[in-house]
Design a protein around this motif. Structure first.
Motif, PDB file in Angstrom:
ATOM      1  N   LYS A  50      -5.431 -16.542 -28.182  1.00  0.00           N
ATOM      2  CA  LYS A  50      -6.702 -16.140 -29.087  1.00  0.00           C
ATOM      3  C   LYS A  50      -7.909 -16.947 -28.760  1.00  0.00           C
ATOM      4  N   ARG A  51      -8.905 -16.427 -28.631  1.00  0.00           N
ATOM      5  CA  ARG A  51     -10.180 -16.959 -28.470  1.00  0.00           C
ATOM      6  C   ARG A  51     -11.212 -16.321 -29.344  1.00  0.00           C
ATOM      7  N   GLY A  52     -11.898 -17.356 -30.187  1.00  0.00           N
ATOM      8  CA  GLY A  52     -12.667 -16.545 -31.319  1.00  0.00           C
ATOM      9  C   GLY A  52     -12.041 -15.808 -31.881  1.00  0.00           C
ATOM     10  N   SER A  53     -12.644 -14.673 -32.574  1.00  0.00           N
ATOM     11  CA  SER A  53     -11.966 -13.777 -33.450  1.00  0.00           C
ATOM     12  C   SER A  53     -10.814 -12.938 -32.805  1.00  0.00           C
ATOM     13  N   MET A  54     -10.975 -13.044 -31.514  1.00  0.00           N
ATOM     14  CA  MET A  54     -10.121 -12.206 -30.805  1.00  0.00           C
ATOM     15  C   MET A  54      -8.564 -12.741 -30.347  1.00  0.00           C
ATOM     16  N   SER A  55      -7.725 -11.819 -30.551  1.00  0.00           N
ATOM     17  CA  SER A  55      -6.378 -12.158 -29.860  1.00  0.00           C
ATOM     18  C   SER A  55      -5.958 -11.051 -28.877  1.00  0.00           C
ATOM     19  N   VAL A  56      -5.108 -11.581 -28.084  1.00  0.00           N
ATOM     20  CA  VAL A  56      -4.286 -10.535 -27.095  1.00  0.00           C
ATOM     21  C   VAL A  56      -2.925 -10.865 -27.060  1.00  0.00           C
ATOM     22  N   SER A  57      -2.010 -10.037 -27.273  1.00  0.00           N
ATOM     23  CA  SER A  57      -0.554 -10.117 -26.937  1.00  0.00           C
ATOM     24  C   SER A  57      -0.400  -9.339 -25.657  1.00  0.00           C
ATOM     25  N   LYS A  58       0.556  -9.852 -24.789  1.00  0.00           N
ATOM     26  CA  LYS A  58       0.949  -9.143 -23.697  1.00  0.00           C
ATOM     27  C   LYS A  58       2.396  -9.222 -23.537  1.00  0.00           C
ATOM     28  N   GLY A  92      -0.070 -13.515  -6.985  1.00  0.00           N
ATOM     29  CA  GLY A  92      -1.204 -14.141  -7.066  1.00  0.00           C
ATOM     30  C   GLY A  92      -2.497 -13.341  -7.428  1.00  0.00           C
ATOM     31  N   SER A  93      -2.154 -12.229  -7.646  1.00  0.00           N
ATOM     32  CA  SER A  93      -3.551 -11.301  -8.030  1.00  0.00           C
ATOM     33  C   SER A  93      -3.740 -11.874  -9.663  1.00  0.00           C
ATOM     34  N   LYS A  94      -4.839 -11.510 -10.083  1.00  0.00           N
ATOM     35  CA  LYS A  94      -5.192 -11.745 -11.306  1.00  0.00           C
ATOM     36  C   LYS A  94      -5.906 -10.410 -11.912  1.00  0.00           C
ATOM     37  N   ASP A  95      -5.885 -10.290 -13.121  1.00  0.00           N
ATOM     38  CA  ASP A  95      -6.654  -9.389 -13.718  1.00  0.00           C
ATOM     39  C   ASP A  95      -7.459  -9.846 -14.935  1.00  0.00           C
ATOM     40  N   PHE A  96      -8.544  -9.305 -15.141  1.00  0.00           N
ATOM     41  CA  PHE A  96      -9.509 -10.033 -16.222  1.00  0.00           C
ATOM     42  C   PHE A  96      -9.587  -9.127 -17.262  1.00  0.00           C
ATOM     43  N   LEU A  97      -9.544  -9.521 -18.569  1.00  0.00           N
ATOM     44  CA  LEU A  97      -9.720  -8.577 -19.716  1.00  0.00           C
ATOM     45  C   LEU A  97     -10.898  -9.213 -20.328  1.00  0.00           C
ATOM     46  N   GLN A  98     -11.772  -8.238 -20.589  1.00  0.00           N
ATOM     47  CA  GLN A  98     -13.095  -8.575 -21.377  1.00  0.00           C
ATOM     48  C   GLN A  98     -13.085  -7.783 -22.685  1.00  0.00           C
ATOM     49  N   VAL A  99     -12.956  -8.533 -23.966  1.00  0.00           N
ATOM     50  CA  VAL A  99     -12.995  -7.954 -25.247  1.00  0.00           C
ATOM     51  C   VAL A  99     -14.177  -8.199 -26.008  1.00  0.00           C
ATOM     52  N   GLN A 100     -14.595  -7.103 -26.483  1.00  0.00           N
ATOM     53  CA  GLN A 100     -15.959  -6.937 -27.338  1.00  0.00           C
ATOM     54  C   GLN A 100     -15.760  -6.353 -28.887  1.00  0.00           C
ATOM     55  N   ASP A 101     -16.253  -7.278 -29.602  1.00  0.00           N
ATOM     56  CA  ASP A 101     -16.197  -6.821 -30.863  1.00  0.00           C
ATOM     57  C   ASP A 101     -17.703  -6.107 -31.063  1.00  0.00           C
ATOM     58  N   THR A 160     -18.119 -11.397 -27.642  1.00  0.00           N
ATOM     59  CA  THR A 160     -17.451 -11.053 -26.295  1.00  0.00           C
ATOM     60  C   THR A 160     -16.342 -12.441 -25.833  1.00  0.00           C
ATOM     61  N   GLU A 161     -15.308 -12.056 -25.620  1.00  0.00           N
ATOM     62  CA  GLU A 161     -14.357 -13.113 -25.369  1.00  0.00           C
ATOM     63  C   GLU A 161     -13.737 -12.596 -23.935  1.00  0.00           C
ATOM     64  N   TYR A 162     -13.238 -13.534 -23.308  1.00  0.00           N
ATOM     65  CA  TYR A 162     -12.626 -13.215 -21.776  1.00  0.00           C
ATOM     66  C   TYR A 162     -11.231 -13.682 -21.626  1.00  0.00           C
ATOM     67  N   PHE A 163     -10.389 -13.074 -21.214  1.00  0.00           N
ATOM     68  CA  PHE A 163      -9.053 -13.263 -20.864  1.00  0.00           C
ATOM     69  C   PHE A 163      -8.887 -13.196 -19.308  1.00  0.00           C
ATOM     70  N   ARG A 164      -7.818 -13.746 -18.928  1.00  0.00           N
ATOM     71  CA  ARG A 164      -7.384 -13.822 -17.727  1.00  0.00           C
ATOM     72  C   ARG A 164      -5.855 -13.778 -17.398  1.00  0.00           C
ATOM     73  N   PHE A 165      -5.274 -12.773 -16.705  1.00  0.00           N
ATOM     74  CA  PHE A 165      -3.689 -12.619 -16.482  1.00  0.00           C
ATOM     75  C   PHE A 165      -3.667 -13.042 -15.138  1.00  0.00           C
ATOM     76  N   ALA A 166      -2.689 -13.757 -14.665  1.00  0.00           N
ATOM     77  CA  ALA A 166      -2.128 -14.261 -13.196  1.00  0.00           C
ATOM     78  C   ALA A 166      -0.790 -13.786 -13.347  1.00  0.00           C
ATOM     79  N   PHE A 167      -0.566 -13.148 -12.003  1.00  0.00           N
ATOM     80  CA  PHE A 167       0.791 -12.838 -11.818  1.00  0.00           C
ATOM     81  C   PHE A 167       1.298 -13.441 -10.435  1.00  0.00           C
ATOM     82  N   LEU A 168       2.345 -14.712 -10.784  1.00  0.00           N
ATOM     83  CA  LEU A 168       2.823 -15.696 -10.047  1.00  0.00           C
ATOM     84  C   LEU A 168       4.094 -15.458  -9.523  1.00  0.00           C
TER      85      LEU A 168
END
Length: 108
Positions: free
Chosen positions: A27-35, A85-94, A100-108
């Motif tokens: 969760k960042r700000g008012s935004m939350s992401v479940s994966k 090792g790749s990364k996906d970036f998620l931008q969430v906008q209200d 606007t909040e940013y999330f990053r997903f790393a695949f390890l």
């Protein structure tokens, strides 16, 4: 000091490490992401303020690009998991408030 707005700097420079999400919930700000991970794919559930117009933009390091839009909550379809090792970036906008909040997903 100096009147610098760190949040804006973070948004310009891109996702901060605090937005990392290997799986589970962030969760960042008012935004939350479940994966949720399933069989080489993952699914995202993005939630914002109830009734607000939410847009989620996913950008992969390999140039992959998708976006979803909805009200209050947005579900992605199945997204193929990145390579090691790749990364996906998620931008969430209200779109209602402009947050606007940013999330990053790393695949390890």
């Amino acid at each position: 000091g100096g009147g610098q707005d760190l949040d804006n700097n973070d948004a310009i420079l891109g996702p901060a490490p605090s937005g990392n999400a290997e799986s589970g919930f962030k969760k960042r700000g008012s935004m939350s992401v479940s994966k949720v991970d399933a069989n080489g794919y993952y699914y995202l559930n993005v939630a914002g303020e109830v009734g607000h117009n939410i847009r989620a933009i996913l950008q992969g390091a390999d140039g992959y690009h998708r976006h979803w839009e909805g009200y209050g909550q947005v579900y992605s379809g199945p997204v193929k998991t990145g390579g090691y090792g790749s990364k996906d970036f998620l931008q969430v906008q209200d779109l209602t408030t402009g947050e606007t909040e940013y999330f990053r997903f790393a695949f390890l």
